[in-house]
Enzyme design. Structure first.
Site, PDB file in Angstrom:
ATOM      1  N   ARG A 270       9.108 -21.038  27.346  1.00 58.87           N
ATOM      2  CA  ARG A 270       9.940 -20.777  28.526  1.00 58.87           C
ATOM      3  C   ARG A 270       9.102 -20.539  29.771  1.00 58.87           C
ATOM      4  O   ARG A 270       9.363 -21.112  30.828  1.00 58.87           O
ATOM      5  CB  ARG A 270      10.837 -19.569  28.264  1.00 58.87           C
ATOM      6  CG  ARG A 270      12.009 -19.963  27.428  1.00 58.87           C
ATOM      7  CD  ARG A 270      12.801 -18.803  26.893  1.00 58.87           C
ATOM      8  NE  ARG A 270      13.763 -19.356  25.939  1.00 58.87           N
ATOM      9  CZ  ARG A 270      14.295 -18.697  24.940  1.00 58.87           C
ATOM     10  NH1 ARG A 270      13.982 -17.433  24.729  1.00 58.87           N
ATOM     11  NH2 ARG A 270      15.152 -19.287  24.125  1.00 58.87           N
ATOM     12  N   TYR A 408      16.914 -27.447  27.815  1.00 61.85           N
ATOM     13  CA  TYR A 408      16.093 -27.138  26.623  1.00 61.85           C
ATOM     14  C   TYR A 408      15.300 -25.830  26.780  1.00 61.85           C
ATOM     15  O   TYR A 408      15.349 -25.209  27.818  1.00 61.85           O
ATOM     16  CB  TYR A 408      15.248 -28.325  26.154  1.00 61.85           C
ATOM     17  CG  TYR A 408      14.272 -28.991  27.092  1.00 61.85           C
ATOM     18  CD1 TYR A 408      13.770 -28.385  28.219  1.00 61.85           C
ATOM     19  CD2 TYR A 408      13.824 -30.285  26.791  1.00 61.85           C
ATOM     20  CE1 TYR A 408      12.846 -29.024  29.030  1.00 61.85           C
ATOM     21  CE2 TYR A 408      12.906 -30.935  27.608  1.00 61.85           C
ATOM     22  CZ  TYR A 408      12.414 -30.291  28.720  1.00 61.85           C
ATOM     23  OH  TYR A 408      11.513 -30.925  29.509  1.00 61.85           O
ATOM     24  N   GLU A 409      14.611 -25.465  25.706  1.00 60.31           N
ATOM     25  CA  GLU A 409      13.956 -24.136  25.602  1.00 60.31           C
ATOM     26  C   GLU A 409      14.998 -23.014  25.742  1.00 60.31           C
ATOM     27  O   GLU A 409      14.727 -21.962  26.310  1.00 60.31           O
ATOM     28  CB  GLU A 409      12.853 -23.960  26.653  1.00 60.31           C
ATOM     29  CG  GLU A 409      11.789 -25.033  26.663  1.00 60.31           C
ATOM     30  CD  GLU A 409      10.715 -24.871  25.589  1.00 60.31           C
ATOM     31  OE1 GLU A 409      10.679 -23.827  24.926  1.00 60.31           O
ATOM     32  OE2 GLU A 409       9.928 -25.816  25.414  1.00 60.31           O
ATOM     33  N   GLY A 410      16.188 -23.241  25.224  1.00 60.21           N
ATOM     34  CA  GLY A 410      17.295 -22.290  25.382  1.00 60.21           C
ATOM     35  C   GLY A 410      17.988 -22.595  26.696  1.00 60.21           C
ATOM     36  O   GLY A 410      17.342 -22.629  27.742  1.00 60.21           O
TER      37      GLY A 410
END
Ligand SMILES: Cc1cc2nc3c(=O)[nH]c(=O)nc-3n(C[C@H](O)[C@H](O)[C@H](O)COP(=O)(O)OP(=O)(O)OC[C@H]3O[C@@H](n4cnc5c(N)ncnc54)[C@H](O)[C@@H]3O)c2cc1C
Length: 604
Positions: A270, A408-410
């Site tokens: 992140r 993406y990446e949460g």
């Protein structure tokens, strides 16, 4: 047990209740000579190997992505975060952020391939692997001989990452795990040699990680390349595991440890994703400025029009703020990692705990900077007018490429809620003292405000005072929400989102002000004229966002006298003594940007 030094170190999330001294923050102006050289060599690489081939990336030349990644490996860029004993460069966290920042700016295809390989593809093995696993895989990954991919997401398991259906079953002879399942949206799948795969053993609560070599003769097959809105030359495929046999020694960490690995890999991912959205902004701003200076309408360069200057000022401000916050957090993480290493922890333990400590900041940065590149490229299109909409001009691809970073990446929704959720958890554990400051704010609400006129003669002193007040807004809103709902707060998502926006704006605004203050101290007010303007301008916008989000939150859980008291507090805590002249601030910033014909705030 924490040592005294550790206790005195800044903790993740603590910024919301403490005042930070400008001398204690790291800024991009603090890069060492070695870091500056690294930056130059990455910039040169990008200008030579990526920029001239932009069209090929847009036409989905996946082979070019692989070729550029291979060359990046030869240059050592893939191994910056990997310890030297595994053929990496073993550089610190700030340097790894720097490489990620500058390698990612020209096309999202390389940004994604680089991020997936060096972050989620390599780090789980580097950080959780056994010595044998690390010796076998990490040197190959660090040098670009092999590429890595990360298989977490499934058709039915996205944000709910621990709900995957992929199964791992121990074979009768106890020598292998047999993996069966389907993974989706796997970056680098088309050219990787090794996957980190998450699968469930029996009915385990948590998934388990495995290192799986990409061997089509071992039950691994792939879907076609996905047709995507952006990052056209980033390989994204489904990966199917059909009785894929994985030696037992390839389990990563222990049984059921996969969810922890996945989440920790995402923390690192992140903050690096935030870095990966920085140079993209600088490049868009530079191109948009050059276009605006060249393009004439009504016999005037459009860069002279207030409407365009407003956009350029906003774009530059967000980029400056994003840099300030990203490198501030990166150095805080690096310090934590060093501290742990000094105390005798291994590289892997130190890195994991260091990043985990600042998981709140990682989520804040992921959200804020991914949204900044989106608005920056959107305004870039607008500045280019009709040409902005054309695939022959650079803004169109920049805008399409930017969009994925919010997913993406949460997703940004998940990261927003995580940021506040993690802070509340830290408070419960006593790691960040929210309770006392929140109670003090509660008392302040019922007391008579001071009518003294404060002395704001020092540059940015009113802004720092405003930051202090904004922290009170957060404590008032989040503190009352926690009191009201307790653990059920997590069901009140709209409230969490409001609190999160307040938290995000405070961290970003404070980081910019601290950076500027530090630089005023080592240069002069005059030399930092535009940076002062950007710090003030960002804060002004942050105050507006915070007013709005706090009002929404308060109206959502308070009524009658309580509501009136909190709204009065909100008014008091967001009030300027001297409202800055926003139009003048934007003009100061725009003058500098258009005068230098580029994003001018990168220190050489
Ligand atoms: C180009 C690309 C590359 C990718 N690369 C990889 C990779 O290399 N490896 C990998 O494993 N995955 C990868 N992913 C997958 C990515 O991480 C997921 O798409 C992402 O986590 C979201 O999951 P989802 O798509 O299933 O959306 P969902 O989880 O279905 O979410 C849909 C929407 O609902 C919201 N939502 C979901 N749950 C909640 C909740 N509890 N509360 C509130 N809102 C919620 C989300 O924020 C989102 O807006 C990639 C995806 C793309 C598009």
């Amino acid at each position: 047990m924490e040592s005294n030094k550790e206790k005195s170190m800044i903790r993740g999330g603590q910024f919301i209740v403490t005042e930070t001294n400008p001398q204690d923050v790291f800024t991009p102006e603090d890069f060492s000579d070695e870091q500056k050289m690294m930056r130059e060599s990455v910039q040169e690489f990008v200008d030579k190997e990526i920029v001239p081939h932009k069209e090929r990336f847009e036409k989905k030349d996946y082979a070019l992505t692989e070729e550029v990644m291979r060359k990046a490996g030869e240059m050592g860029f893939l191994g910056v975060a990997v310890p030297e004993e595994y053929d990496g460069l073993g550089m610190g966290f700030v340097s790894t952020m720097l490489v990620c920042d500058y390698i990612s700016g020209a096309t999202g295809s390389i940004a994604t391939a680089f991020g997936a390989h060096t972050g989620i593809g390599t780090m789980p093995i580097t950080l959780y692997g056994t010595e044998e696993q690390k010796k076998k895989y990490v040197p190959k990954l660090a040098t670009g001989e092999w590429f890595g991919a990360y298989c977490l997401t499934e058709p039915g398991a996205g944000s709910d990452a621990n709900s995957g259906k992929t199964k791992a079953e121990l074979t009768a002879d106890g020598k292998h795990y047999k993996i069966n399942g389907q993974k989706m949206w796997i970056s680098n799948a088309g050219f990787c040699s090794v996957f980190v795969v998450f699968a469930r053993l029996e009915d385990d609560k948590n998934i388990t990680g495995f290192i799986v070599e990409n061997d089509p003769s071992n039950g691994i097959s792939m879907g076609e390349e996905e047709h995507k809105l952006g990052i056209h030359a980033s390989s994204t495929r489904q990966v199917f595991f059909n009785d894929c046999m994985v030696p037992v020694e390839n389990m990563l960490a222990g049984r059921g440890e996969g969810f922890k690995i996945a989440m920790n890999a995402l923390n690192v991912g992140r903050i690096k994703l935030a870095a990966a959205c920085l140079d993209a902004q600088r490049r868009v701003i530079t191109l948009a400025t050059q276009y605006a200076n060249d393009r004439e309408q009504f016999n005037t360069p459009i860069a002279k029009f207030g409407a365009i200057r407003k956009k350029l000022a906003e774009m530059a401000t967000n980029a400056y703020v994003g840099e300030s916050a990203s490198y501030r957090a990166a150095k805080d993480i690096e310090n934590r990692i060093h501290k742990r290493q000094e105390d005798g922890a291994t590289f892997a333990e130190s890195e994991l705990k260091g990043v985990e400590e600042f998981a709140i900041e990682c989520s804040i940065l992921k959200v804020a900077v991914s949204e900044d590149i989106q608005s920056c490229s959107d305004e870039g299109i607008q500045i280019y007018g009709g040409m902005g909409f054309s695939a022959d001009a650079p803004m169109e691809a920049a805008w399409r490429d930017a969009r994925i970073s919010r997913i993406y990446e949460g997703t940004n929704e998940i990261n927003r809620m995580l940021a506040v959720g993690m802070l509340v958890k830290k408070a419960m554990k006593g790691h960040v003292n929210l309770l006392e400051p929140a109670m003090a704010v509660g008392n302040e609400l019922t007391s008579i405000p001071s009518f003294d006129t404060p002395d704001f003669s020092e540059p940015l002193s009113e802004e720092m005072d405003m930051i202090k007040k904004l922290k009170k807004v957060f404590l008032m809103v989040a503190g009352s929400a926690v009191q009201k709902f307790g653990p059920a707060l997590e069901e009140h998502q709209q409230l969490l989102l409001a609190a999160s926006d307040i938290l995000i704006e405070i961290y970003m605004a404070e980081s910019a002000i601290l950076r500027t203050q530090k630089n005023i101290a080592r240069t002069s007010v005059e030399a930092q004229k535009e940076q002062i303007a950007m710090s003030k301008f960002y804060l002004y916008n942050a105050v507006k966002i915070i007013q709005n989000r706090a009002e929404e939150g308060i109206s959502g859980f308070a009524e009658g006298d309580e509501q009136r008291m909190m709204l009065m507090g909100l008014k008091r805590f967001t009030k300027y003594v001297n409202l800055p002249n926003i139009i003048e601030l934007r003009n100061i910033i725009a003058d500098k940007v258009t005068g230098e014909n580029k994003y001018p705030f990168t220190m050489s």
